[in-house]
Design a protein around this motif. Sequence first.
Motif, PDB file in Angstrom:
ATOM      1  N   LEU A  86       0.832  -1.202   0.000  1.00 16.36           N
ATOM      2  CA  LEU A  86       0.000   0.000   0.000  1.00 16.36           C
ATOM      3  C   LEU A  86       0.865   1.250   0.000  1.00 16.36           C
ATOM      4  CD1 LEU A  86      -2.759   1.440   0.259  1.00 16.36           C
ATOM      5  CD2 LEU A  86      -2.552   1.151   2.729  1.00 16.36           C
ATOM      6  N   THR A  87       1.868   1.264   0.862  1.00 14.07           N
ATOM      7  CA  THR A  87       2.780   2.413   0.931  1.00 14.07           C
ATOM      8  C   THR A  87       3.479   2.628  -0.405  1.00 14.07           C
ATOM      9  OG1 THR A  87       3.122   2.179   3.293  1.00 14.07           O
ATOM     10  CG2 THR A  87       4.848   3.321   2.060  1.00 14.07           C
ATOM     11  N   ALA A  88       4.012   1.570  -0.978  1.00 16.77           N
ATOM     12  CA  ALA A  88       4.719   1.676  -2.262  1.00 16.77           C
ATOM     13  C   ALA A  88       3.787   2.187  -3.357  1.00 16.77           C
ATOM     14  CB  ALA A  88       5.314   0.324  -2.649  1.00 16.77           C
ATOM     15  N   PHE A  89       2.549   1.708  -3.364  1.00 15.03           N
ATOM     16  CA  PHE A  89       1.580   2.129  -4.362  1.00 15.03           C
ATOM     17  C   PHE A  89       1.272   3.620  -4.230  1.00 15.03           C
ATOM     18  CE2 PHE A  89      -2.943   2.730  -5.552  1.00 15.03           C
ATOM     19  CZ  PHE A  89      -2.819   2.469  -6.913  1.00 15.03           C
ATOM     20  N   LEU A  90       0.985   4.073  -3.015  1.00 13.43           N
ATOM     21  CA  LEU A  90       0.656   5.481  -2.803  1.00 13.43           C
ATOM     22  C   LEU A  90       1.817   6.391  -3.165  1.00 13.43           C
ATOM     23  CD1 LEU A  90      -1.243   5.162   0.590  1.00 13.43           C
ATOM     24  CD2 LEU A  90      -2.241   5.660  -1.655  1.00 13.43           C
TER      25      LEU A  90
ATOM     26  N   GLY B  32       4.012  10.504  -9.569  1.00  9.15           N
ATOM     27  CA  GLY B  32       3.636  10.649 -10.969  1.00  9.15           C
ATOM     28  C   GLY B  32       3.139  12.030 -11.349  1.00  9.15           C
ATOM     29  N   PHE B  33       3.030  12.917 -10.379  1.00  4.83           N
ATOM     30  CA  PHE B  33       2.518  14.260 -10.627  1.00  4.83           C
ATOM     31  C   PHE B  33       3.465  15.302 -10.068  1.00  4.83           C
ATOM     32  CE2 PHE B  33      -1.246  11.553 -10.122  1.00  4.83           C
ATOM     33  CZ  PHE B  33      -1.888  11.788 -11.330  1.00  4.83           C
ATOM     34  N   THR B  34       3.404  16.470 -10.643  1.00  7.55           N
ATOM     35  CA  THR B  34       4.078  17.629 -10.057  1.00  7.55           C
ATOM     36  C   THR B  34       2.969  18.549  -9.553  1.00  7.55           C
ATOM     37  OG1 THR B  34       4.075  18.890 -12.121  1.00  7.55           O
ATOM     38  CG2 THR B  34       6.002  17.467 -11.696  1.00  7.55           C
ATOM     39  N   PRO B  35       3.270  19.448  -8.633  1.00  4.47           N
ATOM     40  CA  PRO B  35       2.219  20.364  -8.157  1.00  4.47           C
ATOM     41  C   PRO B  35       1.475  21.102  -9.283  1.00  4.47           C
ATOM     42  CG  PRO B  35       4.075  20.456  -6.680  1.00  4.47           C
ATOM     43  CD  PRO B  35       4.505  19.606  -7.856  1.00  4.47           C
TER      44      PRO B  35
ATOM     45  N   ASP C 274       0.808  20.067 -12.185  1.00  4.49           N
ATOM     46  CA  ASP C 274      -0.078  19.108 -12.854  1.00  4.49           C
ATOM     47  C   ASP C 274      -1.468  19.083 -12.223  1.00  4.49           C
ATOM     48  OD1 ASP C 274       2.017  18.261 -14.503  1.00  4.49           O
ATOM     49  OD2 ASP C 274       2.465  16.487 -13.281  1.00  4.49           O
ATOM     50  N   VAL C 275      -1.527  19.345 -10.923  1.00  3.48           N
ATOM     51  CA  VAL C 275      -2.791  19.248 -10.194  1.00  3.48           C
ATOM     52  C   VAL C 275      -3.296  20.605  -9.707  1.00  3.48           C
ATOM     53  CG1 VAL C 275      -2.436  16.845  -9.520  1.00  3.48           C
ATOM     54  CG2 VAL C 275      -1.576  18.669  -8.050  1.00  3.48           C
ATOM     55  N   GLY C 276      -2.718  21.674 -10.236  1.00  6.82           N
ATOM     56  CA  GLY C 276      -3.182  23.016  -9.918  1.00  6.82           C
ATOM     57  C   GLY C 276      -2.618  23.623  -8.651  1.00  6.82           C
ATOM     58  N   LEU C 277      -1.508  23.082  -8.154  1.00  9.11           N
ATOM     59  CA  LEU C 277      -0.879  23.638  -6.961  1.00  9.11           C
ATOM     60  C   LEU C 277       0.361  24.434  -7.344  1.00  9.11           C
ATOM     61  CD1 LEU C 277      -1.051  20.517  -4.606  1.00  9.11           C
ATOM     62  CD2 LEU C 277      -2.586  22.493  -4.633  1.00  9.11           C
ATOM     63  N   VAL C 278       0.729  25.365  -6.499  1.00 11.96           N
ATOM     64  CA  VAL C 278       1.911  26.186  -6.718  1.00 11.96           C
ATOM     65  C   VAL C 278       3.127  25.442  -6.170  1.00 11.96           C
ATOM     66  CG1 VAL C 278       3.020  28.397  -6.191  1.00 11.96           C
ATOM     67  CG2 VAL C 278       0.550  28.289  -6.566  1.00 11.96           C
ATOM     68  N   THR C 279       4.213  25.457  -6.927  1.00 11.26           N
ATOM     69  CA  THR C 279       5.451  24.814  -6.491  1.00 11.26           C
ATOM     70  C   THR C 279       6.194  25.724  -5.535  1.00 11.26           C
ATOM     71  OG1 THR C 279       5.626  23.708  -8.621  1.00 11.26           O
ATOM     72  CG2 THR C 279       7.601  23.770  -7.276  1.00 11.26           C
TER      73      THR C 279
ATOM     74  N   ARG D  64      12.301  21.850  -3.209  1.00 12.04           N
ATOM     75  CA  ARG D  64      11.643  20.546  -3.272  1.00 12.04           C
ATOM     76  C   ARG D  64      12.707  19.475  -3.387  1.00 12.04           C
ATOM     77  NH1 ARG D  64       6.186  20.765  -3.849  1.00 12.04           N
ATOM     78  NH2 ARG D  64       6.119  18.555  -4.261  1.00 12.04           N
ATOM     79  N   ARG D  65      12.779  18.639  -2.391  1.00 16.25           N
ATOM     80  CA  ARG D  65      13.695  17.502  -2.456  1.00 16.25           C
ATOM     81  C   ARG D  65      12.966  16.238  -2.867  1.00 16.25           C
ATOM     82  NH1 ARG D  65      16.313  17.600   3.272  1.00 16.25           N
ATOM     83  NH2 ARG D  65      15.178  19.483   3.715  1.00 16.25           N
ATOM     84  N   THR D  66      11.662  16.232  -2.696  1.00 16.60           N
ATOM     85  CA  THR D  66      10.852  15.062  -2.992  1.00 16.60           C
ATOM     86  C   THR D  66      10.302  15.153  -4.409  1.00 16.60           C
ATOM     87  OG1 THR D  66      10.198  15.004  -0.680  1.00 16.60           O
ATOM     88  CG2 THR D  66       8.855  13.739  -2.209  1.00 16.60           C
ATOM     89  N   PRO D  67      10.519  14.114  -5.220  1.00 18.57           N
ATOM     90  CA  PRO D  67       9.890  14.136  -6.549  1.00 18.57           C
ATOM     91  C   PRO D  67       8.384  13.930  -6.412  1.00 18.57           C
ATOM     92  CG  PRO D  67      11.010  12.050  -6.196  1.00 18.57           C
ATOM     93  CD  PRO D  67      11.312  12.910  -5.011  1.00 18.57           C
ATOM     94  N   GLY D  68       7.634  14.578  -7.257  1.00 13.64           N
ATOM     95  CA  GLY D  68       6.189  14.415  -7.221  1.00 13.64           C
ATOM     96  C   GLY D  68       5.540  15.220  -6.124  1.00 13.64           C
ATOM     97  N   LEU D  69       4.385  14.711  -5.684  1.00 19.50           N
ATOM     98  CA  LEU D  69       3.610  15.412  -4.666  1.00 19.50           C
ATOM     99  C   LEU D  69       4.045  14.999  -3.266  1.00 19.50           C
ATOM    100  CD1 LEU D  69       0.040  15.046  -6.213  1.00 19.50           C
ATOM    101  CD2 LEU D  69       1.572  17.022  -6.342  1.00 19.50           C
ATOM    102  N   ARG D  70       4.026  15.954  -2.369  1.00 19.65           N
ATOM    103  CA  ARG D  70       4.311  15.683  -0.961  1.00 19.65           C
ATOM    104  C   ARG D  70       3.043  15.166  -0.290  1.00 19.65           C
ATOM    105  NH1 ARG D  70       7.263  21.467  -0.039  1.00 19.65           N
ATOM    106  NH2 ARG D  70       9.294  20.875  -0.877  1.00 19.65           N
ATOM    107  N   ARG D  71       3.221  14.562   0.880  1.00 16.44           N
ATOM    108  CA  ARG D  71       2.066  14.035   1.623  1.00 16.44           C
ATOM    109  C   ARG D  71       1.020  15.111   1.872  1.00 16.44           C
ATOM    110  NH1 ARG D  71       5.544  10.723   6.018  1.00 16.44           N
ATOM    111  NH2 ARG D  71       5.664   8.758   4.876  1.00 16.44           N
TER     112      ARG D  71
END
Length: 109
Positions: A13-17, A23-26, A28-33, A37-44
Motif C-alpha cells: 500500500l505504501t509503495a503504491f501510494l 507521478g505528478f508535479t504540483p 499538474d494538479v493546480g498547486l503552486v510549487t 523541493r527535495r521530494t519528486p512528485g507530490l508531498r504528503r
Amino acid sequence: MSNLERNPERRDLTAFLVSRARGFTPPDVGLVTGARRRTPGLRREEVAQLAGVGISWYTWFEQGRDIQVSAHFLENLSRALRLDRSEREFLFALAQHRPPPLTRALPRR
C-alpha cells in the motif's frame, strides 16, 4: 517491529501510494510549487490537501499504520491521485480487502 515489517500488504500500500504521488508535479494538479523541493512528485501534505483529508490521517495511512479508513476517504484519495478503475480497485483491495463500492455511471450529454 513496524507495521510494514509485520504486514507485506501495508508495504505494498505504501509503495503504491508513493509511486502514484510521484507521478505528478504540483502544477499538474493546480498547486503552486514551493521554492525548495527535495521530494519528486507530490508531498504528503499536497496529496492530503487534494483529497480533502487531514495530513496526519493521510500520513498514518501512507505509513501503513493499522487504521481503519472509510470508503469515502479512499474515493477522495482515488480522485486526488487520478486513479483509473483498476488502480482504484487495487487501492481498495489493499486498504479494505474488498472491492470498491459500485459507482453510478453519469449520463452522457
